[in-house]
Every structure is written in C-alpha cells, then in structure tokens.
Design an enzyme around this catalytic site. Structure first.
Site, PDB file in Angstrom:
ATOM      1  N   ASP A 495       0.932  -1.001   0.013  1.00  0.00           N
ATOM      2  CA  ASP A 495      -0.208  -0.290   0.025  1.00  0.00           C
ATOM      3  C   ASP A 495       0.797   1.177  -0.133  1.00  0.00           C
ATOM      4  O   ASP A 495       1.843   1.250   0.633  1.00  0.00           O
ATOM      5  CB  ASP A 495      -0.979   0.146   1.284  1.00  0.00           C
ATOM      6  CG  ASP A 495      -1.944   1.061   1.305  1.00  0.00           C
ATOM      7  OD1 ASP A 495      -3.152   0.688   0.656  1.00  0.00           O
ATOM      8  OD2 ASP A 495      -1.671   2.208   1.752  1.00  0.00           O
ATOM      9  N   ILE A 496       0.471   2.311  -0.907  1.00  0.00           N
ATOM     10  CA  ILE A 496       1.237   3.237  -0.997  1.00  0.00           C
ATOM     11  C   ILE A 496       1.029   4.090   0.316  1.00  0.00           C
ATOM     12  O   ILE A 496      -0.136   4.611   0.572  1.00  0.00           O
ATOM     13  CB  ILE A 496       1.108   4.323  -2.155  1.00  0.00           C
ATOM     14  CG1 ILE A 496       1.357   3.356  -3.512  1.00  0.00           C
ATOM     15  CG2 ILE A 496       1.689   5.539  -2.167  1.00  0.00           C
ATOM     16  CD1 ILE A 496       0.766   4.092  -4.871  1.00  0.00           C
ATOM     17  N   ASN A 503      -2.995  12.822  -3.386  1.00  0.00           N
ATOM     18  CA  ASN A 503      -4.097  13.578  -4.141  1.00  0.00           C
ATOM     19  C   ASN A 503      -4.698  14.894  -3.544  1.00  0.00           C
ATOM     20  O   ASN A 503      -5.030  15.783  -4.387  1.00  0.00           O
ATOM     21  CB  ASN A 503      -5.133  12.489  -3.949  1.00  0.00           C
ATOM     22  CG  ASN A 503      -5.163  11.227  -4.874  1.00  0.00           C
ATOM     23  OD1 ASN A 503      -4.428  11.346  -5.836  1.00  0.00           O
ATOM     24  ND2 ASN A 503      -5.851  10.199  -4.717  1.00  0.00           N
ATOM     25  N   HIS A 508      -5.549  14.767  -8.267  1.00  0.00           N
ATOM     26  CA  HIS A 508      -5.561  13.245  -8.907  1.00  0.00           C
ATOM     27  C   HIS A 508      -4.811  12.852 -10.001  1.00  0.00           C
ATOM     28  O   HIS A 508      -4.339  11.649 -10.071  1.00  0.00           O
ATOM     29  CB  HIS A 508      -7.047  13.185  -8.975  1.00  0.00           C
ATOM     30  CG  HIS A 508      -7.720  12.860  -7.652  1.00  0.00           C
ATOM     31  ND1 HIS A 508      -8.041  11.747  -6.973  1.00  0.00           N
ATOM     32  CD2 HIS A 508      -8.551  13.789  -6.997  1.00  0.00           C
ATOM     33  CE1 HIS A 508      -8.771  12.043  -5.950  1.00  0.00           C
ATOM     34  NE2 HIS A 508      -9.068  13.359  -5.996  1.00  0.00           N
ATOM     35  N   ASP A 512      -2.465   9.856 -10.214  1.00  0.00           N
ATOM     36  CA  ASP A 512      -2.356   8.790 -11.210  1.00  0.00           C
ATOM     37  C   ASP A 512      -0.935   8.405 -11.850  1.00  0.00           C
ATOM     38  O   ASP A 512      -0.696   7.283 -11.774  1.00  0.00           O
ATOM     39  CB  ASP A 512      -3.191   9.000 -12.358  1.00  0.00           C
ATOM     40  CG  ASP A 512      -4.732   9.084 -11.847  1.00  0.00           C
ATOM     41  OD1 ASP A 512      -5.091   8.515 -10.864  1.00  0.00           O
ATOM     42  OD2 ASP A 512      -5.477   9.653 -12.793  1.00  0.00           O
ATOM     43  N   ASP A 528      12.800 -10.929  -9.418  1.00  0.00           N
ATOM     44  CA  ASP A 528      13.525 -11.042  -8.262  1.00  0.00           C
ATOM     45  C   ASP A 528      13.421 -12.297  -7.558  1.00  0.00           C
ATOM     46  O   ASP A 528      14.255 -12.943  -7.165  1.00  0.00           O
ATOM     47  CB  ASP A 528      12.946 -10.032  -7.148  1.00  0.00           C
ATOM     48  CG  ASP A 528      13.102  -8.529  -7.495  1.00  0.00           C
ATOM     49  OD1 ASP A 528      14.026  -8.361  -8.210  1.00  0.00           O
ATOM     50  OD2 ASP A 528      12.598  -7.758  -6.963  1.00  0.00           O
ATOM     51  N   GLU A 543      -4.975   2.527  -3.869  1.00  0.00           N
ATOM     52  CA  GLU A 543      -3.558   2.504  -3.906  1.00  0.00           C
ATOM     53  C   GLU A 543      -2.456   1.165  -3.323  1.00  0.00           C
ATOM     54  O   GLU A 543      -1.458   1.228  -3.223  1.00  0.00           O
ATOM     55  CB  GLU A 543      -2.958   3.648  -3.020  1.00  0.00           C
ATOM     56  CG  GLU A 543      -3.267   3.492  -1.433  1.00  0.00           C
ATOM     57  CD  GLU A 543      -4.536   4.042  -1.056  1.00  0.00           C
ATOM     58  OE1 GLU A 543      -4.901   4.429  -0.076  1.00  0.00           O
ATOM     59  OE2 GLU A 543      -5.206   4.310  -2.039  1.00  0.00           O
ATOM     60  N   ARG A 563      13.084  -5.543  -1.927  1.00  0.00           N
ATOM     61  CA  ARG A 563      13.783  -4.780  -3.123  1.00  0.00           C
ATOM     62  C   ARG A 563      12.622  -3.910  -3.723  1.00  0.00           C
ATOM     63  O   ARG A 563      12.930  -2.860  -4.391  1.00  0.00           O
ATOM     64  CB  ARG A 563      14.211  -5.897  -3.951  1.00  0.00           C
ATOM     65  CG  ARG A 563      15.502  -6.699  -3.580  1.00  0.00           C
ATOM     66  CD  ARG A 563      16.142  -7.450  -4.543  1.00  0.00           C
ATOM     67  NE  ARG A 563      15.186  -8.813  -4.786  1.00  0.00           N
ATOM     68  CZ  ARG A 563      15.426  -9.834  -3.964  1.00  0.00           C
ATOM     69  NH1 ARG A 563      16.341  -9.813  -2.991  1.00  0.00           N
ATOM     70  NH2 ARG A 563      14.718 -10.740  -4.448  1.00  0.00           N
TER      71      ARG A 563
END
Length: 645
Positions: A495-496, A503, A508, A512, A528, A543, A563
């Site tokens: 999750d960002i 935002n 927005h 994006d 990886d 997100e 990573r």
C-alpha cells in the site's frame, strides 16, 4: 433532469458561523434563511426573498449574507436563465475577498460548476467541484464540504465513476446527519439511488425513490417530489414498466406546472414522449417533444436538448421519416459524447443503427451497431468493476457472503447482457443477408466480433490506469493456487504510504502518475524471484498492489518485497509531487494448510497494517493465522523485516 438535484444543493448554505457579521440587522438574515427554506417548496418565493435581502444589504453590507443570497439566486436562475445566473455568480465572486466564512467560497465554485454541468462541460464542472471540496476541507467548514462532496459525487456517477461517487455521497450524507439537516439527507439518498440506477440496479433505485417520496410528501417538499418522481420514472422506463412510468411523469408535469418550474415541465414531457414511443405512438410523442423543445430553448440545459433529440429520432424512425431521424440522433450523439454520458451514447448508437438499417445504409448500420456494442460492453465492464471497487471499500469480515451474492448477480447480469448482444448481432446479420450484402462484409463482421471479444476478455482482467492485472485477475490466480493438490505460494500486499495526502495536495492527476510509477516497480518482483515464472502482479484497488508468487519461500518473498520497497523509495517523482518522496508498506505471508481465501488475505492485510503502525516504509511478514498463535508469539512474528533509512 437527474442533475436537477445538483442545482438545488447550492441553496443548502443555511447557518452562518457564530459571530460572523453580528452588526447586521436580523431582518436581512431572516430573509436569506426564509429564502433558503423555500427553495424546495416554492422557488419563486425563494427568489423574491433573496432579492429583498440584497436590497436591504445594499445599505448595510455583509459579505457572507450577500454571497448566500447571490448563490440562492444563482440556483434559481441556473434552471431558467443562464445569463442571469452568471450575473449572480460574478457578484458573489467579487465578494469572496471580504468573506469571514471562508468556506462559502466553495459554494461559489459549486455555482460555477453547476453552470458548466448544465452546458455539458462535465470535465470543467468536476474540476471546480474538486476545488470546492479541497477549499471547504481547508476551511474546516463541514456543511460546505458536504455540499461540495455531494456535487462531486453526483457528477462522478454521471461519468461512470460509481464507487468514487458513492463514497462522496455517503460522506456527504454522514455530514448532513451530524448537522441535523434531514431534508438534505433525503436529497443525498435520492442521488445515491440515481447511481444505483446507472449501475444497472433499477430495482434498488426504485426502492430508494419510493421511500424518498413518502418523506418529501410528508415535509411538503413539492419541488423535490417533482425531481424524485422523474428519477423514479426513469427507473421504471429502464424496467419497461410503461404504465407506472407514465404515472410518474404525469406527476412531474403536474407538480412542475404548479410550481412554474419550466425545466421540470421539459423533462416531464420528454418522459411522456419516451412512453409514447414505447407504445408505438410516435405522432403523440412528437407533439410532446415539440412542446419540450420550445421550453428547452429558454433553458441552460444541453442535456435536456440531447434527450429530446434522442426521443425525436426514435419517433421519426417509427414514422419512416428516416433522414430526419438520423439527423436528430446524430445531434444527440454529439452532445452525449462531449458530456461523457456512456449509457446515453450506447442507446443513441443503437437507435441510429436501426434508422440506418431501415434506410438501407448497411455499412453505416454495421458501424453504429459495432459502436453500440463497444459502448454497451464498456458500460457493463465499468459497472462490474465499479461494483467490485465499492465492495472493496465496504469490505469487512462479515461481508464475504453478501459479496458472493452480488458477484453472482453481476455474473448473471453480464451473461444476460452478452446473450442479448449476441441476439442483436444475429438479427443484424440476418438483415444484412436479406439485403444481399456481400459475403465479404459478413466475414469482416465475424472477424471484428472475435477481435472485440478477445479484447474485452483482456480488459476485464486488466487495470486501465496501470496496465497491470486487476483485482479480479489476482483473486482468480489465488483461487487457482489454493485449488492445487499441494498449494505452494507466497503473497505480498503493498500500500502506498499517505496516498490520500498526495491526491489532496497535488491533485488526482499527480496521484495517477504515482500509481503508474509504482506499477513499474511492481513488474520487477517476478524477476526478483526467478523460479516463480507464473507470478501474478496486480493492482488490488485504490493504492494497493498484490503479488502472488508460486513456489516461493517466505524469506525469498520478504527479500523480493524489500527490493520492491527500495525501488519505490528510489523513484524520482519530483515533477509530480515536488518536495515529497513516495514510499510503500508491504505485508508478506505464505499459504498454509487450511487457509481460505479470506484468511490468507486477512493475514496479509494484518501484516500490511502492522507495517503501517510501525512507521510505514517497511516490510512485515506473518507466517500463520493469528487465531492459532499465542498472543506473544503472534506479536513477535509480526516484526518489520527492514527499518526505513
């Protein structure tokens, strides 16, 4: 007439901040508040009271009260006289620097947005509504923020952003409930019903409308009854219950004439004409549409004009006046396309295909039928995706059974719609064959149909913004892994961090771009973990991103997550979010014997939130369900793998 609900919300500015303009006589303030109270009952009386208030305030100015009065008049004229509404908007805008209640500026933006929406410029209207939300939030003005959220939620629904629209509307409803504004709660619920109607759930929308009508009738809100009766009529129109739809539109016409409400009269006549077309009475429909068109010429409402032209085109086709029918439908299509009204575009393409086929223009008919199919498929896919997104927002441990029921209903609706489309394709093919169209055209038709079907299957499993697989694809892969005789996979849920702030502060569009940049980092996870060639890397919603890594040990998955986290932290996003870096938090777990889809996702989600609680920008793993661990062991197991730099 669906957007008439938006016009009325400009009148919701009811209570000034305590202590503002305390030197103004109570009479002017009373006139403004009386004007506001009459908007939903007697719009003409509301206008008279607002004008009287402005006359008094001319000798004893108060910027807050003057802006409120101008916005009430903007609301009134936005449904009748665009130039008069723009004059009221200009007067309100000139007073903005003098406002003590800064949140009122959001109302000015809402007035301007409503005028753009009435003119069919939905993109500009949405930008203004979003500015209003941000401004009201900054001013900590809950009432004005609820107003702005209402405007934005309604327009998002019109544009097909159903989950985002419902989220805005539910926030607005909660605010109005806290502010003890029950009539405004009713109006929000009416608009929620509009979104359900656009999502294809006409039965649920009908229940909302019928419930709202009882409350509005008890409160004497005649104008709101006219709006709700029309929306109910549209639901009944979609359900093809023509007698009930006729009764609803008759009520709209009766109430609108009593209120001298020209826009309501115009929409009521359009609805009655649609019923007459359905009953194969095109001459009667044209007579009603002529009356509606005469009214529409005086109204700032391009959407009503397009709706009239759509029904006119259908009536003219039934009368075999085919060139005129095609001209009316093409005019309607131009307006619907500019306003991004996908459902109306699909209906107009279908009607135009019928007209061109009856003219003998088989190539044009085929092109319009193909566009009808593409628009219908896009709308259906959007409805399904937005329902998934809505369910994600409301997801909790007790909602899984309800979600499955909705998924089954959506699947049945999709199968029914696709069956209808196949039937329409066969009928069109038969018409083309009977008209002796060359066999090569039939071959092209079949080729394009297969290509479109293949493209739609790809779109159904792909996130449009990032190009990654979507939530549906990830869940399908997880279920496939769990169905194997010896399930063996790891799961990453990312999750960002602080994405809402991105935002809110940068817009927005910047959000994006951040999502696309993080998606690029996600794609590297498969490389990886080299032996997981079938890794599924997807956007899970909002997100959130997910990675399903078959035959991957927990330590390998944690290493890949680290990573991934480092790549995101190293992203250069300064051109999108100056002065801000982007980080992610990642939860890692592994499928164990006895896991269900729900338990596996919940464990990954718990690990993710542990990472958030531990300060974000880190990876946390969980190796077994919490319910089978000693509390001390469970907490020890949920430690971050890496501390942020």
């Amino acid at each position: 007439m669906r957007h008439l609900v938006v016009a009325s919300v400009l009148s919701w500015i009811c209570v000034p901040l305590a202590g503002a303009a305390s030197d103004v006589g109570p009479h002017a303030r009373g006139l403004v508040e009386q004007s506001q109270a009459q908007v939903k009952v007697d719009p003409e009386r509301s206008r008279q009271l607002a004008e009287q208030a402005l006359q008094q305030l001319a000798t004893q100015p108060d910027a807050d009260l003057q802006v409120r009065a101008h916005l009430l008049l903007c609301d009134y004229h936005s449904e009748r006289d665009r130039e008069a509404a723009e004059r009221q908007l200009a007067a309100a805008r000139a007073l903005v620097p003098q406002l003590q209640r800064r949140g009122l500026e959001a109302g000015v933006l809402g007035c301007e947005g409503a005028l753009h929406e009435g003119a069919g410029d939905n993109a500009r209207a949405l930008a203004l509504y979003e500015q209003g939300v941000a401004l009201a939030e900054k001013a900590q003005d809950e009432e004005m923020q609820a107003d702005a959220l209402f405007n934005r939620g309604h327009l998002r629904g019109v544009r097909g952003e159903f989950s985002n629209g419902l989220a805005d509307l539910k926030k607005a409803r909660a605010s109005f409930e806290r502010l003890q504004m029950p009539f405004h709660v009713l109006t929000v619920e009416n608009t929620i019903a509009i979104l359900y109607n656009r999502m294809g759930d006409h039965v649920q929308a009908r229940r909302y409308y019928e419930s709202a009508l009882k409350a509005q009738a008890a409160a004497g809100l005649q104008r709101e009854q006219a709006v709700t009766h029309y929306n109910l009529g549209r639901s009944l129109e979609n359900l093809k219950e023509w007698d009930a739809a006729q009764q609803a539109f008759d009520q709209v016409l009766k109430l609108s004439r009593e209120l001298s409400f020209p826009r309501g009269i115009g929409y009521a006549l359009r609805g009655q004409a649609a019923v007459q077309n359905a009953r194969q009475q095109p001459a009667a429909a044209l007579a009603l549409l002529d009356q509606a068109a005469d009214l529409q010429k005086t109204l700032p409402d391009t959407r009503l004009h397009a709706q009239i032209q759509l029904q006119r085109g259908i009536a003219l086709r039934l009368l075999r006046r085919l060139p005129e029918s095609a001209q009316s439908l093409q005019e309607a299509l131009k307006i619907f396309s500019s306003g991004e009204s996908l459902a109306e575009q699909a209906a107009t393409h279908g009607a135009l295909a019928q007209t061109l086929a009856e003219q003998g223009d088989w190539r044009g008919a085929f092109e319009q039928q193909s566009r009808f199919k593409a628009a219908s498929d896009q709308l259906l896919t959007r409805q399904l995706d937005e329902r998934f997104a809505t369910l994600k927002v409301e997801y909790d441990n007790t909602a899984r059974d309800r979600e499955m029921v909705l998924l089954q209903q959506s699947q049945k609706a999709a199968e029914h719609a696709l069956a209808q489309e196949r039937l329409a394709g066969r009928l069109l093919t038969a018409v083309i064959l009977l008209a002796a169209v060359l066999l090569v055209v039939l071959g092209v038709l079949l080729w394009r149909h297969r290509r479109t079907s293949a493209a739609m299957r790809g779109l159904a499993m792909t996130d449009e913004l990032t190009g990654l697989p979507n939530r549906r694809a990830a869940l399908t892969e997880l279920e496939a892994q769990m169905a194997k005789p010896s399930p063996d996979c790891a799961l990453l849920l990312a999750d960002i961090d602080l994405f809402k702030a991105i935002n809110d502060n940068h817009g927005h569009l910047a959000g994006d771009q951040i999502l696309r940049a993080v998606a690029g980092a996600v794609r590297a996870i498969g490389g990886d973990v080299t032996h997981s060639g079938s890794a599924c890397l997807a956007r899970f919603g909002g997100e959130e991103f997910i990675a399903v890594l078959p035959k991957t040990a927990l330590d390998e998955a944690v290493g890949a997550a680290e990573r991934f986290r480092e790549r995101v932290a190293a992203l250069d996003v300064s051109r999108h979010t100056p002065g801000r870096h982007v980080t992610i938090s990642v939860g890692v777990t592994r499928l164990v014997a006895g896991d269900t889809l729900s338990s596996l996702l919940r464990r990954a989600d718990e690990a993710l939130y542990a990472a958030k609680d531990a300060g974000r920008n880190r990876v946390v793993s969980r190796v077994a369900p919490v319910s089978v661990l000693d509390p001390i062991d469970a907490e020890d197991d949920a430690t971050p793998s890496v501390l942020p730099a």
